[in-house]
Design an enzyme around this catalytic site. Structure first.
Site, mmCIF file in Angstrom:
data_model
loop_
_atom_site.group_PDB
_atom_site.id
_atom_site.type_symbol
_atom_site.label_atom_id
_atom_site.label_comp_id
_atom_site.label_asym_id
_atom_site.label_seq_id
_atom_site.Cartn_x
_atom_site.Cartn_y
_atom_site.Cartn_z
ATOM 1 C CD1 TRP A 130 -2.292 -2.204 1.367
ATOM 2 C CD2 TRP A 130 -3.126 -0.754 -0.109
ATOM 3 N NE1 TRP A 130 -3.398 -2.781 0.792
ATOM 4 C CE2 TRP A 130 -3.937 -1.913 -0.116
ATOM 5 C CE3 TRP A 130 -3.472 0.285 -0.968
ATOM 6 C CZ2 TRP A 130 -5.048 -2.057 -0.937
ATOM 7 C CZ3 TRP A 130 -4.583 0.146 -1.779
ATOM 8 C CH2 TRP A 130 -5.353 -1.015 -1.756
ATOM 9 C CD GLU A 131 2.457 3.709 3.344
ATOM 10 O OE1 GLU A 131 2.696 4.741 2.689
ATOM 11 O OE2 GLU A 131 1.585 3.669 4.235
ATOM 12 N N GLY A 132 3.906 1.418 -1.402
ATOM 13 C CA GLY A 132 4.604 1.446 -2.677
ATOM 14 C C GLY A 132 5.962 2.110 -2.540
#
Length: 196
Positions: free
Chosen positions: A57-59
């Site tokens: 989700w943070e990538g």
């Protein structure tokens, strides 16, 4: 650990010196407390599922053609704050023009996730916590910074796990707007939380 301040404080409360037996008993109590803290810290470390969820989700966005990564404004906020780089890193030293290597991003992630895991462990205290629950809560805290203020933490400490899992869904807003990406992330965190 310097035990002198503890002994001095207790001696001051008693108003007298210690007997040898009292010194031994106080030493044993301090050793027990330290051992319990070490066991609690060891018991609560982020697992692979939690690391993978946070990284998903943070990538590690905004990779340039030369392999370096550059900071970018928060896409969900009206003013672009906070500026972000790497695996969701933010802070006063990150803004337009900030550039990191992949190694810097990875090192910062490891350091940051360890800090957040310790904060979650501290917020949960001795509450029984599965690895899935802990991983989900670290992911939640990494994204929101709200482990101490969230109702889901209180519910978890009370052992009301089903109710705590429902609380994830309340954390889907950025600048007052519901965000589809946050909704999906919270769904995945809740599923991980309930997975055991």
């Amino acid at each position: 650990m310097n035990r002198k301040p503890i002994f001095d404080a207790v001696r001051g409360l008693l108003g007298r010196a210690f007997t040898r037996d009292e010194v031994a008993r106080l030493d044993a109590a301090i050793d027990l407390a330290l051992d319990q803290n070490v066991r609690a810290a060891t018991r609560h470390s982020l697992g692979e599922r939690g690391r993978a969820l946070i990284r998903k989700w943070e990538g590690c966005a905004r990779k340039r053609s030369d392999g370096l990564l550059e900071a970018y404004p928060d896409p969900g906020s009206k003013d672009g704050r906070p500026w972000t780089i790497g695996w969701g890193s933010t802070g006063p030293d990150i803004g337009p023009g900030t550039i990191w290597t992949q190694a810097q991003c990875d090192a910062d992630f490891d350091e940051t996730v360890a800090r957040y895991a310790a904060e979650v462990a501290d917020a949960l205290g001795p509450a029984p916590t599965t690895q899935g629950q802990f991983d989900a809560l670290v992911s939640f805290h990494y994204n929101t910074g709200a482990i101490r203020s969230a109702t889901l933490t209180r519910l978890h400490r009370q052992g009301q796990f089903a109710m705590a899992a429902k609380e994830f869904a309340k954390w889907i807003h950025n600048d007052g707007r519901a965000m589809g990406g946050l909704r999906k992330r919270r769904d995945e965190e809740a599923a991980l939380y309930l997975s055991g």
